[in-house]
Design a protein around this motif. Sequence first.
Motif, PDB file in Angstrom:
ATOM      1  N   PRO A 146      -6.065  -4.486 -18.278  1.00  0.00           N
ATOM      2  CA  PRO A 146      -6.672  -3.138 -18.351  1.00  0.00           C
ATOM      3  C   PRO A 146      -6.727  -2.555 -19.773  1.00  0.00           C
ATOM      4  O   PRO A 146      -7.703  -1.902 -20.121  1.00  0.00           O
ATOM      5  CB  PRO A 146      -5.755  -2.304 -17.455  1.00  0.00           C
ATOM      6  CG  PRO A 146      -5.222  -3.283 -16.461  1.00  0.00           C
ATOM      7  CD  PRO A 146      -5.066  -4.552 -17.204  1.00  0.00           C
ATOM      8  N   GLU A 147      -5.727  -2.807 -20.573  1.00  0.00           N
ATOM      9  CA  GLU A 147      -5.669  -2.169 -21.894  1.00  0.00           C
ATOM     10  C   GLU A 147      -5.713  -3.150 -23.049  1.00  0.00           C
ATOM     11  O   GLU A 147      -5.554  -2.748 -24.208  1.00  0.00           O
ATOM     12  CB  GLU A 147      -4.373  -1.326 -22.013  1.00  0.00           C
ATOM     13  CG  GLU A 147      -4.220  -0.251 -20.942  1.00  0.00           C
ATOM     14  CD  GLU A 147      -5.276   0.844 -21.078  1.00  0.00           C
ATOM     15  OE1 GLU A 147      -5.759   1.062 -22.201  1.00  0.00           O
ATOM     16  OE2 GLU A 147      -5.627   1.460 -20.050  1.00  0.00           O
ATOM     17  N   LEU A 156      -2.332  -1.891  -8.887  1.00  0.00           N
ATOM     18  CA  LEU A 156      -3.567  -2.631  -9.077  1.00  0.00           C
ATOM     19  C   LEU A 156      -4.796  -1.750  -8.999  1.00  0.00           C
ATOM     20  O   LEU A 156      -5.823  -2.071  -9.591  1.00  0.00           O
ATOM     21  CB  LEU A 156      -3.667  -3.737  -8.012  1.00  0.00           C
ATOM     22  CG  LEU A 156      -2.529  -4.776  -8.026  1.00  0.00           C
ATOM     23  CD1 LEU A 156      -2.685  -5.738  -6.870  1.00  0.00           C
ATOM     24  CD2 LEU A 156      -2.512  -5.530  -9.347  1.00  0.00           C
ATOM     25  N   GLY A 157      -4.728  -0.651  -8.259  1.00  0.00           N
ATOM     26  CA  GLY A 157      -5.891   0.233  -8.158  1.00  0.00           C
ATOM     27  C   GLY A 157      -5.799   1.111  -6.919  1.00  0.00           C
ATOM     28  O   GLY A 157      -4.880   1.007  -6.111  1.00  0.00           O
ATOM     29  N   ALA A 158      -6.798   1.993  -6.810  1.00  0.00           N
ATOM     30  CA  ALA A 158      -6.821   2.957  -5.698  1.00  0.00           C
ATOM     31  C   ALA A 158      -7.654   2.430  -4.548  1.00  0.00           C
ATOM     32  O   ALA A 158      -8.601   1.655  -4.736  1.00  0.00           O
ATOM     33  CB  ALA A 158      -7.380   4.273  -6.172  1.00  0.00           C
ATOM     34  N   LEU A 188      -2.936   0.389  -4.249  1.00  0.00           N
ATOM     35  CA  LEU A 188      -2.522  -0.991  -3.999  1.00  0.00           C
ATOM     36  C   LEU A 188      -1.591  -1.431  -5.125  1.00  0.00           C
ATOM     37  O   LEU A 188      -1.919  -1.268  -6.307  1.00  0.00           O
ATOM     38  CB  LEU A 188      -3.747  -1.915  -3.929  1.00  0.00           C
ATOM     39  CG  LEU A 188      -3.465  -3.365  -3.534  1.00  0.00           C
ATOM     40  CD1 LEU A 188      -3.025  -3.438  -2.077  1.00  0.00           C
ATOM     41  CD2 LEU A 188      -4.706  -4.232  -3.758  1.00  0.00           C
ATOM     42  N   PHE A 189      -0.439  -1.956  -4.729  1.00  0.00           N
ATOM     43  CA  PHE A 189       0.532  -2.469  -5.696  1.00  0.00           C
ATOM     44  C   PHE A 189       0.819  -3.925  -5.377  1.00  0.00           C
ATOM     45  O   PHE A 189       0.666  -4.384  -4.233  1.00  0.00           O
ATOM     46  CB  PHE A 189       1.866  -1.686  -5.584  1.00  0.00           C
ATOM     47  CG  PHE A 189       1.803  -0.288  -6.116  1.00  0.00           C
ATOM     48  CD1 PHE A 189       2.350   0.034  -7.355  1.00  0.00           C
ATOM     49  CD2 PHE A 189       1.216   0.735  -5.376  1.00  0.00           C
ATOM     50  CE1 PHE A 189       2.310   1.331  -7.831  1.00  0.00           C
ATOM     51  CE2 PHE A 189       1.167   2.021  -5.846  1.00  0.00           C
ATOM     52  CZ  PHE A 189       1.717   2.334  -7.089  1.00  0.00           C
ATOM     53  N   THR A 190       1.276  -4.644  -6.405  1.00  0.00           N
ATOM     54  CA  THR A 190       1.780  -6.006  -6.123  1.00  0.00           C
ATOM     55  C   THR A 190       3.143  -5.862  -5.469  1.00  0.00           C
ATOM     56  O   THR A 190       3.749  -4.790  -5.475  1.00  0.00           O
ATOM     57  CB  THR A 190       1.926  -6.822  -7.410  1.00  0.00           C
ATOM     58  OG1 THR A 190       2.940  -6.245  -8.221  1.00  0.00           O
ATOM     59  CG2 THR A 190       0.625  -6.883  -8.178  1.00  0.00           C
ATOM     60  N   VAL A 204       0.869  -1.178   0.000  1.00  0.00           N
ATOM     61  CA  VAL A 204       0.000   0.000   0.000  1.00  0.00           C
ATOM     62  C   VAL A 204       0.907   1.229   0.000  1.00  0.00           C
ATOM     63  O   VAL A 204       1.838   1.324   0.808  1.00  0.00           O
ATOM     64  CB  VAL A 204      -0.933   0.004   1.222  1.00  0.00           C
ATOM     65  CG1 VAL A 204      -1.823   1.240   1.195  1.00  0.00           C
ATOM     66  CG2 VAL A 204      -1.781  -1.258   1.250  1.00  0.00           C
ATOM     67  N   LEU A 205       0.605   2.170  -0.909  1.00  0.00           N
ATOM     68  CA  LEU A 205       1.468   3.351  -1.082  1.00  0.00           C
ATOM     69  C   LEU A 205       0.576   4.590  -1.126  1.00  0.00           C
ATOM     70  O   LEU A 205      -0.456   4.598  -1.808  1.00  0.00           O
ATOM     71  CB  LEU A 205       2.247   3.201  -2.403  1.00  0.00           C
ATOM     72  CG  LEU A 205       3.529   3.994  -2.596  1.00  0.00           C
ATOM     73  CD1 LEU A 205       4.545   3.631  -1.527  1.00  0.00           C
ATOM     74  CD2 LEU A 205       4.131   3.698  -3.962  1.00  0.00           C
ATOM     75  N   GLY A 206       0.931   5.594  -0.373  1.00  0.00           N
ATOM     76  CA  GLY A 206       0.144   6.838  -0.380  1.00  0.00           C
ATOM     77  C   GLY A 206       1.056   8.048  -0.492  1.00  0.00           C
ATOM     78  O   GLY A 206       2.256   7.978  -0.178  1.00  0.00           O
TER      79      GLY A 206
END
Length: 1182
Positions: free
Chosen positions: A347-348, A255-257, A247-249, A237-239
């Motif tokens: 996602p893309e 991965l998302g907010a 959220l990151f692996t 978790v990064l803020g």
Amino acid sequence: MRAVLTWRDKVEQCVYDLAFKPDGTQLILAAGNRLLVYDTSDGTLLQPLKGHKDTVYCVAYAKDGKRFASGSADKSVIIWTSKLEGILKYTHNDSIQCVSYNPITHQLASCSSSDIGLWSPEQKSVSKHKSSSKITCCSWTNDGQYLALGMFNGVVSIRNKSGEEKVKIERPGGSLAPIWSICWNPSREERNDILAVADWGQKLSFYQLSGKQVGKDHSLNFDPCCISYFTKGEYIVLGGSDKQASLFTKDGVRLGAIGEQTSWVWTCKVKPDSNYVVVGCQDGTVSFYQLIFSTVHGLYKDRYAYRDSMTDVIVQHLITEQKVRIKCKELVKKIAIYKNRLAIQLPEKILVYELYSEDSLDMRYRVKEKIARKFECNLLVVCASHIILCQERRLQCLSFSGVKEREWQMESLIRYIKVIGGPPGREGLLVGLKNGQILKIFVDNLFAIILLKQATAVRCLDMSASRNKLAVVDENDMCLVYDIHTKELLFQEPNANSVAWNTQCEDMLCFSGGGYLNIKASTFPVHQQKLQGFVVGYNGSKIFCLHVFSMSAVEVPQSAPMYQYLDRKMFREAYQIACLGVTDTDWRELAMEALEGLEFETAKKAFTRVQDLRYLELISSIEERKKRGETNNDLFLADVFSYQGKFHEAAKLYKRSGHENLALDMYTDLRMFEYAKDFLGSEDPKETKMLITKQADWARNINEPKAAVEMYISAGEHRKAIEISGDHGWVDMLIEIARKLDKAEREPLLLCAHFFKKLDNPGYAAETYLKIGDLKSLVQLHVETQRWDEAFALGEKHPEFKDDIYVPYAQWLAENDRFEEAQKAFHKAGRQGEAVRVLEQLTHNAVVESRFNDAAYYYWMLSMQCLDIAQDPAQKEVMLGKFHHFQHLAELYHGYHAIQRYVEEPFSFHLPETLFNISRFLLHSLTKDTPLGISKVNTLFTLAKQSKALGAYKLARHAYDKLQGLQIPARFQKSIELGSLTIRSKPFHDSEELVPLCYRCSTNNPLLNNLGNVCINCRQPFVFSASSYEVLHLVEFYLEEGITDEEAVSLIDLEAPRLKRESKWQEITSNNAQTLRLDESMDSVGDDDPFTAKLSFEQGGSEFVPVVVNRSVLRSMSRRDVLIKRWPPPLRWQYFRSLLPDAAITMCPSCFQMFHSEDYELLLLQHTCCPYCRRRADDPSP
């Protein structure tokens, strides 16, 4: 992934840091100059803590949950207990930037702008270390060995527990990219310690403990203020300045907010061992979120694909349990799988994979197509050549190149979609709508086919293998089964959340719900068993069940439906169900039921499945009998019952069908002897004895030998009882049997004796042989057990067994190297040939080994053997010749023994005169061939030396001359050469004292006599002492014809008085005068000794004239003057007369060798036996 807000609170000051209690029940906030303690379950503020005078920048909880620490701008660190009491306070020179507890030792690291403090509970003191730059953050490794420090100048310093720097990581951005947050990955599954570093160069990086970077820098596009790992290290978790927590692996893939905020996120932490995240903002907002990770997966038959770690796809083969991981390195949004195709939505883009081969077990996938477009859809389906996207009410069919080919618009929301197979490019889809419609759509057809319409919304659908039936689960948890063709509702079952048809059996389906798995066959009642999760497939006996995030293949025996068919005796249908998968027990039950129902075909198949050869043989035999025309079903069923163990029922059927003998055989084969007796119902002794014997056989076979022995004895089968007892070594039982048996029962008793011998109990064996009077076996027993005394005693009583005793005894003695005793035993047994052979071998060995004393003894024994054999008239001449030859050799070897010892040993054991006499004796005897082992060199050498020493110089010179013509050993060479020279200085004559005298004719004989050991004048053979080899004063005489040995001895024993010889001088007395006159005229009455007169002979005669005596001469002899060699027949006795009665001579009564009495007595004392024949002094026998 979704973030659900659990609770939120707002405080007045910026939330700089927060920490969870390790058990997750409390949350400590650093806000302003206070610490706020919250209950994590509902966000209740439990207690504010005041202790700092300025803004609190950091807070950390110890891993053991006993204490936490806070650091403030007031340059102080306060340590608090879990009961929220401050217990310790210490200060730094600058404001405290960060604090961290060692997870193992609970050592506290506190970092200020200029130094580091390390405090541990044990030492109660703080050790401080200077820092070259402002420290912004710190983190301990999992094992508590190293502390990582993030610096304002962009450097990461890794130090040990003592504060010494071990690794220094310099970031490329330097002071332009201050390190703002660092954290070690807490996972214990990682091979290396991984450090996540977030800096204000807007980068996220990962490093190993060694300082080596892992992967590349990840660009963030915002300034990170905080970084935190999930408890197991799978997510980060990064803020920061982007006003949200992300959220990151663990590899740095976003991965998302997690919740949008209105200001910078200054701190974020993950609740221990959970999916809850707390976010603290600059404006004082505290938000507590729950992260929900939805299951993204797809299933086709036995292949299941699911998302793992948000960015990976794992394909699992549900049968083989093989797994393959596909790393996408992006968030996986949707997965679809069909046959050899796998579609993954990122996602893309959408990636379409295919298997490398058509092998059903192949797990290797490769990318077939990439559709580089962003799609929004609720459901994703893949076919052989198409992608199907479901968006609310609309279905779109896309080719693998991304081109939309068809589109279907539905009347209601699409709730369920499933590919039900079909040719490639023309697959069919089963679609369930919210309004209850169920449609079938083919991907190459624009028109949807309405299968049926029901009143309730569809949740799950499946079509049977033959496509004749349709199972639907509606929103009311009801499972409804329809006939597709007639639209008729066949049946419905409650409590269902998913349904699946068996792909191998048309009439079977299963549905799950309420924690139960329900299996329904045909129209039979439902069979239930406990099962958590959702049924998503049913293949044979395997049910594929999804529980939370994991898919498993559950092996479900089809027992219940099979038994439902069996209850109705529908054996063939039951067999079809069993083929789907039942336990071995169920197969056996099916086989047994079919067999009892005489449905042999089904029974045969079922028994083949369980590989029961016994029943297959039974069925085969029954079928053969049926072919031969047997139709008695009772008999067939009786065989079946007997095989099944229903023996009494079988016996009744055998009796009913008139085959009582089969029932009896069955009982006896099964060792049910009591039942057999009851079945017989008679007391026929013959039948009873037969049953007891069979019962004993059975006891023997099942390893109950004691019981078997008792039964055999009671049945009179003594031989079998003896065999078992003997095999098991039961001597007591054998003794009991042997003593009970009558002596007429010879065979069992002999068997007893055999086992007694085998079990090393010869005493009982002897008792048994005596009982039956088998003396020959008794002798053999004594011989085999080497009980020779008993054997000899038996031989004395029964001479016919002499050979059977003494021959083995002799062989045993020979095997034990007791050859002399063996020879005697052979001799005693009458085996003269073997006795002689043993002696000859002993003699040869003694000669070869230079044991000449033994050789002499063995030759003497050999001669006596030959004399013994010579009693046989057929062999008399030959054996007597051998006797004389061996006697001669014995004398030679006996004498040569002294020569050998003199030559070989350093000290002489004999007087020079003895050696002198022996060497002369040998030289006179060795006129022809020299026997093996006797050396002429040694003899002549001894003679030369002793002659020289005793004054026989002429003889010595002669000996040395003789030696010159012989091959002399090197060790004697010098001695002989020197002797040959020195003897020349001696006079050429011999000492007269050494000259031997003939006692018959009183002739002095030369020391070297060409005639040998006889007188040169009268030819009378000399008699030598067997010890000193001096010529003895003995003359041999012979008896006149007609006088027997017994008569001669009796005449000698008479000792008639001799006439006194009158003096030739006559004394005359007259007139007082005495006159002595020699009267020549008086007749001589003859010599006073008649034997002496016999010694006269014609002088110079070349022939030997023996002394022959008559009866009157014998009568005149004194017994003490005569020595008699009492040879056994066929030899005549030899008589010797001593001419010097005062010089005592002793003759050995065994070997008849002559000795001076004094010498003999001395030798007896030395050897305790005769030195020649070794007869012991205390041996009374001659």
